[in-house]
Design an enzyme around this catalytic site. Structure first.
Site, PDB file in Angstrom:
ATOM      1  CB  CYS A 116      52.135  14.617  -3.133  1.00 31.36           C
ATOM      2  SG  CYS A 116      51.636  15.564  -1.707  1.00 31.36           S
TER       3      CYS A 116
HETATM    4  N1  LIG Z   1      49.612  15.158   2.652  1.00 29.79           N
HETATM    5  C1  LIG Z   1      50.761  15.636   2.250  1.00 29.79           C
HETATM    6  O1  LIG Z   1      51.792  15.081   2.561  1.00 29.79           O
HETATM    7  C2  LIG Z   1      50.853  16.896   1.395  1.00 29.79           C
HETATM    8  C3  LIG Z   1      52.126  17.436   1.183  1.00 29.79           C
HETATM    9  C4  LIG Z   1      52.248  18.599   0.442  1.00 29.79           C
HETATM   10  C5  LIG Z   1      51.116  19.187  -0.101  1.00 29.79           C
HETATM   11  N2  LIG Z   1      49.884  18.657   0.099  1.00 29.79           N
HETATM   12  C6  LIG Z   1      48.723  19.369  -0.473  1.00 29.79           C
HETATM   13  O2  LIG Z   1      48.035  20.027   0.580  1.00 29.79           O
HETATM   14  C7  LIG Z   1      46.645  20.045   0.307  1.00 29.79           C
HETATM   15  C8  LIG Z   1      45.890  19.402   1.437  1.00 29.79           C
HETATM   16  O3  LIG Z   1      46.297  18.060   1.540  1.00 29.79           O
HETATM   17  P1  LIG Z   1      46.110  17.191   2.846  1.00 29.79           P
HETATM   18  O4  LIG Z   1      46.996  16.014   2.688  1.00 29.79           O
HETATM   19  O5  LIG Z   1      46.239  18.018   4.065  1.00 29.79           O
HETATM   20  O6  LIG Z   1      44.581  16.759   2.656  1.00 29.79           O
HETATM   21  P2  LIG Z   1      43.608  16.121   3.764  1.00 29.79           P
HETATM   22  O7  LIG Z   1      42.564  15.393   3.010  1.00 29.79           O
HETATM   23  O8  LIG Z   1      44.411  15.409   4.813  1.00 29.79           O
HETATM   24  O9  LIG Z   1      42.969  17.387   4.453  1.00 29.79           O
HETATM   25  C9  LIG Z   1      42.118  18.260   3.803  1.00 29.79           C
HETATM   26  C10 LIG Z   1      41.113  18.759   4.822  1.00 29.79           C
HETATM   27  O10 LIG Z   1      40.300  19.740   4.185  1.00 29.79           O
HETATM   28  C11 LIG Z   1      38.968  19.550   4.624  1.00 29.79           C
HETATM   29  N3  LIG Z   1      38.099  20.185   3.643  1.00 29.79           N
HETATM   30  C12 LIG Z   1      37.650  19.715   2.474  1.00 29.79           C
HETATM   31  N4  LIG Z   1      36.890  20.635   1.856  1.00 29.79           N
HETATM   32  C13 LIG Z   1      36.883  21.725   2.648  1.00 29.79           C
HETATM   33  C14 LIG Z   1      36.285  22.996   2.558  1.00 29.79           C
HETATM   34  N5  LIG Z   1      35.556  23.337   1.498  1.00 29.79           N
HETATM   35  N6  LIG Z   1      36.480  23.849   3.578  1.00 29.79           N
HETATM   36  C15 LIG Z   1      37.208  23.508   4.646  1.00 29.79           C
HETATM   37  N7  LIG Z   1      37.816  22.317   4.802  1.00 29.79           N
HETATM   38  C16 LIG Z   1      37.644  21.445   3.798  1.00 29.79           C
HETATM   39  C17 LIG Z   1      38.807  18.063   4.753  1.00 29.79           C
HETATM   40  O11 LIG Z   1      37.743  17.734   5.619  1.00 29.79           O
HETATM   41  C18 LIG Z   1      40.175  17.683   5.345  1.00 29.79           C
HETATM   42  O12 LIG Z   1      40.165  17.721   6.752  1.00 29.79           O
HETATM   43  C19 LIG Z   1      46.478  19.343  -1.046  1.00 29.79           C
HETATM   44  O13 LIG Z   1      46.507  20.297  -2.051  1.00 29.79           O
HETATM   45  C20 LIG Z   1      47.716  18.482  -1.111  1.00 29.79           C
HETATM   46  O14 LIG Z   1      48.068  18.191  -2.453  1.00 29.79           O
HETATM   47  C21 LIG Z   1      49.725  17.516   0.841  1.00 29.79           C
END
Ligand SMILES: NC(=O)c1ccc[n+]([C@@H]2O[C@H](COP(=O)([O-])OP(=O)(O)OC[C@H]3O[C@@H](n4cnc5c(N)ncnc54)[C@H](O)[C@@H]3O)[C@@H](O)[C@H]2O)c1
Length: 436
Positions: A270
């Site tokens: 983030c």
């Molecule tokens: N990790 C955090 O603490 C956090 C906190 C707040 C917001 N976010 C936001 O949330 C979102 C997701 O982050 P995350 O940390 O969960 O990411 P992550 O990489 O842990 O998970 C994303 C998942 O999406 C899957 N993926 C990728 N392309 C895809 C598609 N086309 N269709 C279906 N699945 C697909 C990946 O395989 C993965 O499992 C981002 O926008 C991030 O900025 C993350």
């Protein structure tokens, strides 16, 4: 409305796309609330693990997926044709930066297109991925309306930012208040109704754009304050004043001050990334984002600062970086989790190795490195003991995991470069400890 009835009676099926740090706990929260849930991901390894009842995100607890599997009402699939089964579809896919720090919305676009192909009347779609204000309306909405269905009457669309802080013990998906902003009033109401079933406090806001911008403000606030305290660290260290004692002293003020802590650089999905989504979008309205740029500059400088402090400390002991044996403690970007995304430890390893050091790492949560977007180090975590610590010319504390015994490390390491203030409570051998 039929969808609202299904939501309040919990007979609605909830689909979550992207089962990572955000999507998996969210899926579990809706399952715990009594919904039938379907998880979608493009990663077959994740789908297989979920089908076996295994949780690949250890900080969420071993039983998280097993409990869902035992209870039923749970399925995971890479077959996106099954999106039609879901009454509510929540998008939690990655939103990284491209090579020129521009938003990479390809995952969001691709997912919106996948949903659009199966969109049916009466579905709710919510974007949770962090992004610039306007994404839901300008990117997701046109994709969903491309086949003739209309938002607000045929289907509903909203943005609700994820505020997850992986590894945090005092807050989780269910207890963190949830902001929800609809593309239109009806969409907002339907989305609020959905989250109210699973999340303790839901806060409706007037539009999707307000919800999108609020999330960015939260992260920019952190990035700027971390940069400020990193700068303070460099200034005060040059004056031989201990930054950690200064922060502790300032924190005694009961109002008007919130402590932030310096470190070896920004990490995680983030804070190093999200602010630049606004920087990019701000160009459209001809506005600079000077605080974001400056914070980025200072925070990006931190790994170099740690390397410089290490080189100086070794030099004082008549050692060169070249040929020095260095142990980095902590590969994860923050304590007690296994998330290594954007972790500054990788940069430290790369920079020190380039200078000729022999670098190893230890991380109780990361037994080995795996291929990442920018790094493929092919390293394994090295166990260490009181005796083996003496084999290293220098130990760099990059992450303050609670599993580490700081006093033991202080007692046995030849030289400690502390980028986390982990050594502030140890006794003795202070002349072996350098703040960085
Ligand atoms: N990790 C955090 O603490 C956090 C906190 C707040 C917001 N976010 C936001 O949330 C979102 C997701 O982050 P995350 O940390 O969960 O990411 P992550 O990489 O842990 O998970 C994303 C998942 O999406 C899957 N993926 C990728 N392309 C895809 C598609 N086309 N269709 C279906 N699945 C697909 C990946 O395989 C993965 O499992 C981002 O926008 C991030 O900025 C993350």
């Amino acid at each position: 409305m039929e969808l609202l009835d299904k939501i309040t009676s919990k007979s609605a099926r909830v689909g979550v796309i992207g089962l990572g740090y955000v999507g998996l706990p969210l899926l579990a929260a809706f399952h715990r609330a009594g919904f039938h849930v379907i998880g979608f991901d493009v990663d077959p390894a994740k789908i297989e693990a979920l089908k076996r009842g295994e949780n690949y995100l250890k900080h969420l607890g071993e039983s998280l997926v097993r409990d869902m599997k035992i209870a039923g009402r749970f399925d995971a699939t890479a077959d996106f044709s099954r999106l039609a089964e879901a009454d509510a579809v929540i998008i939690c896919v990655p939103t990284p930066l491209g090579s020129h720090r521009e938003p990479d919305l390809s995952y969001v676009q691709k997912t919106a297109d996948e949903i659009a192909r199966r969109l049916r009347p009466g579905q709710l779609v919510v974007l949770e991925s962090t992004t610039y204000p306007g994404t839901t309306r300008q990117i997701v909405l046109p994709a969903l309306e491309s086949r003739g269905l209309r938002c607000g009457t045929d289907f509903f669309l909203a943005f609700s930012p994820e505020r997850e802080d992986p590894g945090r013990k005092d807050a989780n998906t269910q207890t963190i208040p949830k902001l929800v902003g609809g593309i239109d009033e009806t969409s907002g109401k339907v989305a609020v109704a959905l989250y109210q079933q699973a999340i303790r406090e839901v806060i409706p806001v007037a539009s999707a754009e307000i919800a999108e911008a609020a999330k960015l403000l939260e992260n920019i606030y952190r990035a700027v304050n971390i940069a400020l305290v990193n700068e303070m660290k460099m200034v005060l260290t040059a004056m031989d004043i201990d930054i950690w004692q200064v922060i502790a002293a300032a924190s005694s003020k009961p109002f008007g001050f919130q402590p932030f802590y310096p470190g070896p650089g920004l990490g995680g999905h983030c804070i190093p990334i999200d602010p630049f989504y606004l920087t990019w979008k701000a160009q459209e309205v001809g506005m600079p984002t000077r605080f974001i740029e400056l914070a980025g500059e200072i925070n990006h400088q931190m790994p170099d600062y740690v390397v410089q402090r290490t080189a100086l400390a070794l030099n004082q002991r008549s050692r060169a970086v070249k040929g020095a044996k260095i142990l980095i403690l902590g590969l994860a970007y923050k304590p007690d989790i296994d998330d290594v995304r954007e972790s500054p430890s990788f940069e430290l390893i790369e920079k020190l190795t380039r200078l000729g050091a022999i670098v190893e790492y230890n991380d109780p949560h990361v037994p080995a490195t795996h291929r990442m977007r920018n790094y493929d180090l092919n390293m394994r975590s090295q166990p260490f003991s009181a005796k083996s610590l003496g084999d290293y010319d220098c130990v760099i504390i990059a992450t303050h995991h609670s599993a580490y015994d700081w006093q033991m490390i202080a007692d046995h390491a030849k030289l400690i470069i502390d980028a986390r203030g982990a050594m502030r409570h140890v006794t003795g051998r202070r002349d072996h400890i350098v703040t960085a």
